[in-house]
Design an enzyme around this catalytic site. Structure first.
Site, mmCIF file in Angstrom:
data_model
loop_
_atom_site.group_PDB
_atom_site.id
_atom_site.type_symbol
_atom_site.label_atom_id
_atom_site.label_comp_id
_atom_site.label_asym_id
_atom_site.label_seq_id
_atom_site.Cartn_x
_atom_site.Cartn_y
_atom_site.Cartn_z
ATOM 1 N N SER A 110 -19.221 47.010 -7.991
ATOM 2 C CA SER A 110 -18.673 46.359 -9.174
ATOM 3 C C SER A 110 -17.741 47.286 -9.969
ATOM 4 O O SER A 110 -16.752 47.771 -9.442
ATOM 5 C CB SER A 110 -19.830 45.834 -10.026
ATOM 6 O OG SER A 110 -19.390 44.966 -11.029
ATOM 7 N N ASP A 134 -5.952 54.504 -5.734
ATOM 8 C CA ASP A 134 -4.630 53.892 -5.641
ATOM 9 C C ASP A 134 -3.560 54.734 -6.311
ATOM 10 O O ASP A 134 -2.403 54.764 -5.873
ATOM 11 C CB ASP A 134 -4.653 52.499 -6.274
ATOM 12 C CG ASP A 134 -5.247 51.449 -5.352
ATOM 13 O OD1 ASP A 134 -5.571 51.792 -4.202
ATOM 14 O OD2 ASP A 134 -5.388 50.290 -5.782
ATOM 15 N N LYS A 162 -18.351 44.532 -4.171
ATOM 16 C CA LYS A 162 -18.567 43.424 -5.095
ATOM 17 C C LYS A 162 -17.331 43.290 -5.980
ATOM 18 O O LYS A 162 -17.145 44.077 -6.906
ATOM 19 C CB LYS A 162 -19.802 43.643 -5.968
ATOM 20 C CG LYS A 162 -20.096 42.463 -6.886
ATOM 21 C CD LYS A 162 -21.256 42.735 -7.816
ATOM 22 C CE LYS A 162 -21.558 41.516 -8.682
ATOM 23 N NZ LYS A 162 -20.395 41.125 -9.513
#
Length: 335
Positions: free
Chosen positions: A86, A97, A111
């Site tokens: 999560s 990223d 998730k």
């Protein structure tokens, strides 16, 4: 949470910190905004951290950093594992990223769903999935594909063949469809079935309470170590408790024996079965002594917490954290 991490980073910087390890292993997540706040410590203000997208693209919501960073160059390692989920995955995915951190460990849980609460009659509530979370490169970390069900109605993970490639800020290739894949894979620290049994079964916790009753104080944390004499006392304590102390080999053997009985082969192989059963069966005391080095760190942590609180437990845990030691020796990606 974000404020606490910020204060800790600032304090460590004044102490000369050269590399930061953000441990998200077994962290099931929490508030989304706190994830954004943590990422904001290390990337420029106004950076998109995560996007929530549903079927209606016009309803997409971007979550950006709103404060100035603490440090945009400090080398960072983020530790993750299969139960990192999560909001923790949002932190790891965003930092990956932006090539802002090196992610190490094993692939995360996956998730990436957004649930909304809808009111129902008679004070009922309905939780329904309305969107998915996407990292800055466009990846969705959701691992289970509920849109493609098997014939029996069950669902499975998105196959690798259906995942897509995305690029980080510096052009590295990352993929979606199954949590966050680490930049560096670390071997998981493995424990025996017995160790899981005495820890998860509460035997270690019960012993720690007994230990505290007998010892008004212990040595300072840096000097505190569970001795061989102490462990003998633990073994005597554990011997009197009910728990499953079978080895993994014994559990598999018991299953094989049941299958042999089901197939009608047990009588004809009785001599071999009995001999193997005797060879792999161990009593509690023998097995507990065999796994002494595995179990002692858990006892030390449980006892330390009772005297010096939660932070002490973490410090004790670091003594035997082989993944962390390995991570600190690995080269980091260049930012």
């Amino acid at each position: 949470m974000g404020a606490e991490v910020k204060a800790a980073v600032q304090r460590l910087k004044t102490q000369g910190m050269q590399k930061l390890v953000l441990d998200l292993r077994s962290n099931g997540g929490g508030l989304l905004q706190e994830a954004v706040n943590i990422v904001s410590l290390f990337v420029p203000k106004g950076t998109v951290v995560v996007t929530a997208k549903g079927k209606d693209e016009s309803s997409a919501i971007e979550y950006k950093t709103t404060t100035d960073p603490v440090d945009t160059e400090l080398p960072i390692v983020v530790l993750v594992n299969s139960t990192t989920a999560s909001s923790s995955e949002i932190v790891a995915g965003a930092l990956q990223d932006f090539d802002r951190a090196t992610i190490m460990g094993s692939r995360t849980y996956g998730k990436g769903l957004v649930q909304s609460i809808r009111p129902l009659p008679y004070n009922g509530k309905l939780k329904v999935t309305t969107a998915k979370y996407y990292t800055p490169s466009g990846r969705c970390v959701q691992a289970i594909d509920y849109s493609r069900r098997n014939e029996d109605g069950s669902v499975g993970h998105i196959p690798d063949s259906l995942t897509r490639e995305f690029k980080t800020a510096h052009g590295r290739t990352v993929r979606d469809g199954g949590g966050i894949t680490p930049d560096v894979t670390l071997k998981n620290q493995e424990y025996s079935r017995l160790t899981y049994s005495v820890v998860m079964g509460g035997i270690v916790e019960q012993y720690a309470l007994e230990y505290v009753r007998k010892h008004p104080s212990i040595a300072p944390l840096d000097d505190f170590h569970f001795t061989d004499t102490d462990y003998k006392d633990f073994v005597e304590f554990a011997k009197g408790k009910e728990f499953d102390y079978r080895s993994s080999a014994k559990t598999y053997f018991d299953q094989v024996k049941r299958e042999l009985e089901s197939d009608g082969l047990a009588d004809s192989m009785k001599e071999q079965i009995d001999a193997l059963d005797k060879a792999i069966d161990m009593d509690k005391e023998t097995f507990l002594n065999l796994k002494k080095d595995e179990i002692i760190p858990f006892i030390e942590e449980e006892i330390a917490v009772r005297y010096y609180f939660q932070e002490a437990g973490i410090k004790v845990r670091l003594r035997t954290d082989e993944q962390l030691k390995e991570a600190l020796g690995k080269p980091l990606i260049q930012i």
